[in-house]
Each structure stands twice: as structure tokens, then as C-alpha cells.
Scaffold this motif. Structure first.
Motif, PDB file in Angstrom:
ATOM      1  N   LEU A  42      43.501  53.803  35.423  1.00 19.57           N
ATOM      2  CA  LEU A  42      44.780  53.245  34.985  1.00 19.57           C
ATOM      3  C   LEU A  42      45.342  52.318  36.065  1.00 19.57           C
ATOM      4  N   PHE A  43      45.630  51.091  35.685  1.00 20.59           N
ATOM      5  CA  PHE A  43      46.154  50.063  36.601  1.00 20.59           C
ATOM      6  C   PHE A  43      45.250  49.904  37.835  1.00 20.59           C
ATOM      7  N   ALA A  44      43.955  49.954  37.629  1.00 21.63           N
ATOM      8  CA  ALA A  44      43.001  49.975  38.744  1.00 21.63           C
ATOM      9  C   ALA A  44      43.114  48.754  39.645  1.00 21.63           C
ATOM     10  N   ASP A  45      43.504  47.611  39.085  1.00 17.81           N
ATOM     11  CA  ASP A  45      43.599  46.407  39.913  1.00 17.81           C
ATOM     12  C   ASP A  45      44.945  46.280  40.610  1.00 17.81           C
ATOM     13  N   LYS A  46      45.843  47.207  40.364  1.00 18.58           N
ATOM     14  CA  LYS A  46      47.166  47.195  41.003  1.00 18.58           C
ATOM     15  C   LYS A  46      47.405  48.446  41.840  1.00 18.58           C
ATOM     16  N   LYS A  47      46.788  49.548  41.410  1.00 16.95           N
ATOM     17  CA  LYS A  47      47.107  50.848  41.998  1.00 16.95           C
ATOM     18  C   LYS A  47      46.489  51.060  43.376  1.00 16.95           C
ATOM     19  N   TYR A  48      45.323  50.469  43.597  1.00 13.62           N
ATOM     20  CA  TYR A  48      44.579  50.758  44.825  1.00 13.62           C
ATOM     21  C   TYR A  48      44.715  49.638  45.856  1.00 13.62           C
ATOM     22  N   ALA A  50      43.354  46.908  48.587  1.00 10.33           N
ATOM     23  CA  ALA A  50      42.294  45.906  48.394  1.00 10.33           C
ATOM     24  C   ALA A  50      40.914  46.522  48.565  1.00 10.33           C
ATOM     25  N   GLY A  51      40.060  46.314  47.560  1.00  5.50           N
ATOM     26  CA  GLY A  51      38.697  46.841  47.608  1.00  5.50           C
ATOM     27  C   GLY A  51      38.581  48.304  47.222  1.00  5.50           C
ATOM     28  N   GLY A  52      39.666  48.926  46.833  1.00  4.86           N
ATOM     29  CA  GLY A  52      39.643  50.367  46.567  1.00  4.86           C
ATOM     30  C   GLY A  52      39.501  50.755  45.113  1.00  4.86           C
ATOM     31  N   ALA A  53      39.437  49.778  44.202  1.00  4.77           N
ATOM     32  CA  ALA A  53      39.280  50.116  42.783  1.00  4.77           C
ATOM     33  C   ALA A  53      37.954  50.830  42.557  1.00  4.77           C
ATOM     34  N   PRO A  54      37.910  51.836  41.689  1.00  3.90           N
ATOM     35  CA  PRO A  54      36.681  52.619  41.476  1.00  3.90           C
ATOM     36  C   PRO A  54      35.533  51.773  40.941  1.00  3.90           C
ATOM     37  N   PRO A  64      41.938  54.161  48.839  1.00  3.31           N
ATOM     38  CA  PRO A  64      43.344  54.560  49.057  1.00  3.31           C
ATOM     39  C   PRO A  64      44.291  53.814  48.128  1.00  3.31           C
ATOM     40  N   LEU A  65      45.435  54.450  47.842  1.00  2.94           N
ATOM     41  CA  LEU A  65      46.436  53.832  46.979  1.00  2.94           C
ATOM     42  C   LEU A  65      47.182  52.726  47.708  1.00  2.94           C
TER      43      LEU A  65
END
Length: 220
Positions: A42-48, A50-54, A64-65
């Protein structure tokens, strides 16, 4: 589908307008064939950060968030009632957006403006999957959003009485909402379209048995 009657939970606010389904869950994750595991996306491109999206097939391997994302603020962590801006869920018809919201722990989404709060297909997908989406007046929406700042607020959403009660300290706001009767009954009984049809299984069988031979499918 689990019946929805009353939900009590912490309120989080994402006051962005025109949030589309690609922002809710990026298109690259739609290659997954499972119907579970969408919560971390959910909101993977905003929540994490830089470089942390699954990775696409490993949602549990997230970084990290990003503390700047509104839903990552301390007062919003653990929330199950999501307050959003107008035209939430616009864009594509992907049902995955609803799955991601529900699997991230949210049970209710509240938006401002009758017939303006949610994109039509998103709203239908949500109610068909047991995620209660509620449109209230902009004034009432602002009241709830203001109460849900630092320190947090808790809401009780009662589908039978169609009311939202938000409490923060000694302050309380009660807001009515309306869900069409057919959809309200489905949610209260925990019925999706398939299970509702299966309730009529006996009638369907009687109709098929009484149908003339030329209407029945040929046997193999």
C-alpha cells in the motif's frame, strides 16, 4: 466475507485529493497471482524511504519507512479508520487497491463530498470486498480531520445506525452517513455477490429443472 456491524479504531488522515489506484498500489505489483500479501505494498512508492519499496514477489522484504509520508507519522501508526481527500481511488479499476488498503489493516475509509469522495469503480470494489467507504459533508470531514492530528483520535463507525462518532479527549463529534440499503444489508450479513447468489441456489435449481429441454445444456 466477514460481516461489518460496528468498528472502533484509531483515525489516520491522508488529506490528498485525486489519489489514483496506481498511487495506492503501483502497477508493477499487479503481476502477483495471490490475493494476499498486499498490505506492505500500500502506497509503496510513497511509504518507504528511497529504494525501500518491496520487490515485486517479496512484499515482506521492504526497506525503512519514509517519516515524511503522512501515514507514517507516530499519531497515525496502528490506525484502522482512514480519512482521505476527494476523488480517492480514481484511475484504473484494479481491485488490488482495495485489497492493499484492507490488508494494511484499514476497515473504514472516509472521504468528503457526496458522489465526490470516491471514484465509482473503487467504491464498488470496496463494498464488494467488505471495506466500508463513507462519504460525508466537507464540513463534517474537516471536523474529523482536525480532531485527528497529534495525539490521535478514535472513531466508532456503526453501520446499523449509520453514524461515525469521533472522540479525542473530552471532545466528541457524531456524523451521520448513508449507504444504499442493498449494499448496507450485504455488509451487515457479510455477503459478496457470489455468496448472495448462492442464497438463491434452490430457486435457481428449481428454475433450471422446470426449463424446457431446448434451454438446457447438452450433456457431454
Amino acid at each position: 466475507m466477514k460481516p461489518f456491524t460496528v468498528h472502533r479504531g484509531k483515525v489516520a488522515v491522508l488529506d490528498w485529493t485525486d489519489v489514483n489506484t496506481d498511487l495506492i498500489i503501483p502497477a508493477r505489483y499487479l503481476k502477483r497471482i495471490e490475493r494476499v500479501g498486499y498490505g506492505p505494498l500500500l502506497f509503496a512508492d510513497k511509504k518507504y524511504a528511497a529504494g525501500g519499496a518491496p520487490p515485486i514477489d517479496e512484499p515482506e522484504k521492504c526497506g525503512p519507512l519514509d517519516p515524511a509520508f503522512p501515514l507514517n507519522r507516530p499519531e497515525n501508526l496502528g490506525a484502522t479508520v482512514l480519512v482521505v481527500g476527494k476523488n480517492f481511488g480514481c484511475g484504473s479499476s484494479r481491485e488490488h487497491a482495495v485489497w492493499a488498503i484492507a490488508q494494511a489493516g484499514y476497515a473504514v475509509v472516509i472521504a468528503p463530498g457526496k458522489d465526490e469522495g470516491f471514484a465509482d469503480i473503487f467504491e464498488g470494489n470496496a463494498l464488494n470486498n467488505g471495506l466500508l467507504v463513507v462519504e460525508i459533508t466537507p464540513t463534517e470531514w474537516e471536523q474529523i480531520a482536525e480532531m485527528s492530528g497529534p495525539g490521535g483520535a478514535e472513531a466508532v463507525v456503526d453501520l446499523k445506525s449509520q453514524t461515525i462518532t469521533v472522540q479525542k479527549g473530552a471532545a466528541t463529534v457524531e456524523v451521520p452517513f448513508h449507504i444504499p440499503d442493498t449494499r448496507r444489508e450485504r455488509l451487515l450479513k457479510g455477503l459478496d455477490s457470489i455468496s448472495e447468489t448462492l442464497l438463491l441456489d434452490a430457486d435457481i435449481n428449481r428454475y433450471e429443472q422446470a426449463a424446457p429441454a431446448w434451454l438446457k445444456p447438452a450433456s457431454a
